[in-house]
Design an enzyme around this catalytic site. Structure first.
Site, mmCIF file in Angstrom:
data_model
loop_
_atom_site.group_PDB
_atom_site.id
_atom_site.type_symbol
_atom_site.label_atom_id
_atom_site.label_comp_id
_atom_site.label_asym_id
_atom_site.label_seq_id
_atom_site.Cartn_x
_atom_site.Cartn_y
_atom_site.Cartn_z
ATOM 1 N N GLU A 379 0.846 -1.201 0.000
ATOM 2 C CA GLU A 379 0.000 0.000 0.000
ATOM 3 C C GLU A 379 0.870 1.236 0.000
ATOM 4 O O GLU A 379 1.843 1.334 0.765
ATOM 5 C CB GLU A 379 -0.880 0.097 1.269
HETATM 6 C C1 PNW Z 1 -4.149 1.513 6.120
HETATM 7 N N1 PNW Z 1 -2.556 5.051 11.340
HETATM 8 O O1 PNW Z 1 -4.681 1.939 7.336
HETATM 9 C C2 PNW Z 1 -5.079 0.372 5.735
HETATM 10 O O2 PNW Z 1 -4.435 -0.827 5.413
HETATM 11 C C3 PNW Z 1 -6.113 0.753 4.732
HETATM 12 O O3 PNW Z 1 -7.230 -0.058 4.910
HETATM 13 C C4 PNW Z 1 -6.447 2.222 4.849
HETATM 14 O O4 PNW Z 1 -7.523 2.617 4.071
HETATM 15 C C5 PNW Z 1 -5.198 2.992 4.469
HETATM 16 O O5 PNW Z 1 -4.083 2.596 5.266
HETATM 17 C C6 PNW Z 1 -5.352 4.504 4.566
HETATM 18 O O6 PNW Z 1 -5.629 4.884 5.883
HETATM 19 C C7 PNW Z 1 -4.072 2.720 8.270
HETATM 20 O O7 PNW Z 1 -3.345 5.716 12.045
HETATM 21 C C8 PNW Z 1 -4.925 3.439 9.104
HETATM 22 O O8 PNW Z 1 -1.318 5.095 11.549
HETATM 23 C C9 PNW Z 1 -4.421 4.195 10.119
HETATM 24 C C10 PNW Z 1 -3.047 4.255 10.312
HETATM 25 C C11 PNW Z 1 -2.193 3.543 9.499
HETATM 26 C C12 PNW Z 1 -2.718 2.782 8.469
#
Ligand code: PNW
EC number: 3.2.1.21
Length: 482
Positions: A379
């Protein structure tokens, strides 16, 4: 707008886009699907912005043929998606074949389109029934996960080569059970540590089971990494703050998987919080079962400081997370994230492409390279304040710029020796962005949530060119280099 020379990637480099079941599928009650912890969490007032939920989302459950056609149009060679466990085990224990059939249809559609399926077993949607039995803090959940993995392998093992057990166990454990900002919304620091260990144990057990069934599969897990910096590198306390967060968010997951031990300094930071009965004999050997691929999710750098004393009031006012809320940083609750004033995405996350090349090189050198484990960026992407023009087109130049710079960073890491086999942009579609509901758009394809119409944005056209040619083109000033 994009800068630098033309760069070419290896011919077999995987060019993909990623999604996750709860974020795009919708069809919350179709064909016997059970509830997940995100259905329950989204109903709690105040947990998800505007009370949004995933019950309809992008309706990918019904529109998947058109979404796969879109992937083909965009020249994607691979598609990363996750399975909804509660479609397959609605009550956590009883198989629902109709739910499994959906993924079989999806995989067939992908293969027919020449798109390689990259399957993730768990991207956060635990069956609610298993949470009611205690959730990830219970060891039994890891065993249920292995049964689930085996069942999915029975159905799809003949057609799917790439298997990822977990997506971002840090988020599941610490956002879900300590900060309470993700499902199931619990704020119990010790339960979060138990969850983290059982997620890793589930990963290791499932990896063993899949390997036993078919040694030729490509197996791995995906972790989220943030490149962590001290606000004031001249002070020992900010250096310690950065070490703690790097330890708990990054090393606490990658080290048991690749080196077979939790980092000693993190266990030290945790002190009495670390449950003495948690790790059974043999667990770490299971967790360190060899993998083929480490998936790397990367979005941003983060800057941290220890506490917020009065002289840092200005910084405190701008800090990303109010420190009177439950912290995900168990044992290091005094450490807070701050913004340095460098450009941020629509999530408020600091944009730093160099952080990605540094990270890939560090992972290669310290963890994966010595074991021949390959890296894949599973990602990377940016939320942007996308506005369609009168014709419905989104000219998302900021996202193109973000993707261009991060792909250059990947290329840089590869040219300096990191074994990186592919890149998945997050995300194929605008979708349900967890606690932010539908207010944050990460897609290279716009979704109109009223009509379910998909419209490729400028970034999708740009990415299709890159994926089709294996080349990031330059600004025209320089000759191509490799
Ligand atoms: C990732 N943080 O989530 C996920 O794998 C996805 O599902 C999501 O949509 C994407 O990143 C964008 O947010 C995260 O708070 C959510 O550090 C929160 C965090 C990190 C990754």
């Amino acid at each position: 707008m994009t800068a630098g020379p033309s760069l070419s990637f290896p011919p077999d480099f995987l060019w993909g886009a990623a999604t996750a079941s709860y974020q795009i599928e919708g069809a919350g009650a179709a064909d016997g699907r059970g509830e997940s912890i995100w259905d329950t969490f989204a109903r709690v007032p105040g947990k998800v912005l505007h009370g949004h939920d995933g019950s309809v989302a992008c309706d990918h459950y019904h529109l998947y043929p058109q979404d796969v056609a879109l992937m083909r149009e965009l020249n994607l060679s691979a598609y990363r998606f996750s399975l909804a466990w509660p479609r397959i085990f609605p009550d956590g224990r009883t198989l629902n074949r109709a739910g499994l059939d959906f993924y079989s249809r999806l995989v067939d559609e992908l293969l027919a389109a020449g798109v390689t399926p990259w399957l993730t077993l768990y991207h956060w949607d635990l069956p609610q029934a298993l949470e009611e039995a205690g959730g990830w803090p219970e060891r039994d959940t890891a065993l249920r996960f292995v049964d689930y993995a085996a069942t999915v392998h029975d159905a799809l093992g003949d057609r799917v080569h790439y298997w990822t057990t977990l997506n971002e166990p840090w988020c599941s454990a610490f956002l879900g059970y300590a900060a309470g900002v993700h499902a199931p919304g619990r704020t119990e620091p010790q339960a979060a540590l138990r969850a983290a260990h059982h997620l890793l144990l589930g990963h290791g057990l499932a990896t063993q089971e899949l390997r036993r069934r078919d040694p030729s599969l490509s197996l791995g897990l995906t972790l989220n990494f943030t490149d962590t910096h001290p606000l004031d590198p001249a002070t020992e306390r900010d250096q310690d703050a950065a070490r703690r967060i790097d330890g708990l968010a990054n090393r606490f997951f990658v080290e048991p998987v690749t080196l077979g031990a939790y980092p000693a300094d993190v266990l030290d930071d945790l002190g009495d919080l670390w449950p003495q009965d948690l790790v059974h004999d043999g667990d770490l050997e299971v967790i360190a079962t060899p993998i083929d691929v480490l998936g790397v999710n990367y979005y941003a750098t983060q800057t941290v400081t220890a506490g917020c004393p009065p002289e840092r009031a200005a910084v405190a006012a701008a800090q990303a997370r109010r420190h009177d809320l439950p912290s995900p940083s168990v044992g290091s609750e005094h450490v807070v994230g701050v913004r340095r004033g460098i450009p941020v995405s629509d999530m408020g996350w600091e944009i730093s492409p160099d952080g990605l090349s540094d990270l890939l090189l560090r992972l290669h050198k310290d963890y994966t390279g010595p074991q021949g484990v390959r890296l894949v960026v599973t990602e990377n992407g940016a939320a942007a304040d996308d506005r369609p023009d009168a014709a419905g087109f989104v000219d998302d130049r900021d996202r193109v710029d973000y993707l261009d710079k991060h792909l250059r960073a990947v290329h840089d890491a590869v040219s300096r020796g990191a074994d990186v086999d592919g890149y998945f942009v997050w995300s194929l579609l605008d979708n349900f962005e967890w606690a932010w509901g539908y207010t944050k758009r990460f897609g290279i394809v716009r979704v109109d949530y009223d009509t379910q119409e998909r419209t490729p944005k400028a970034s999708a056209r740009w990415y299709a060119d890159v994926a089709g040619s294996g080349l990031i083109s330059g600004n025209g000033a320089q000759a191509p280099t490799t």
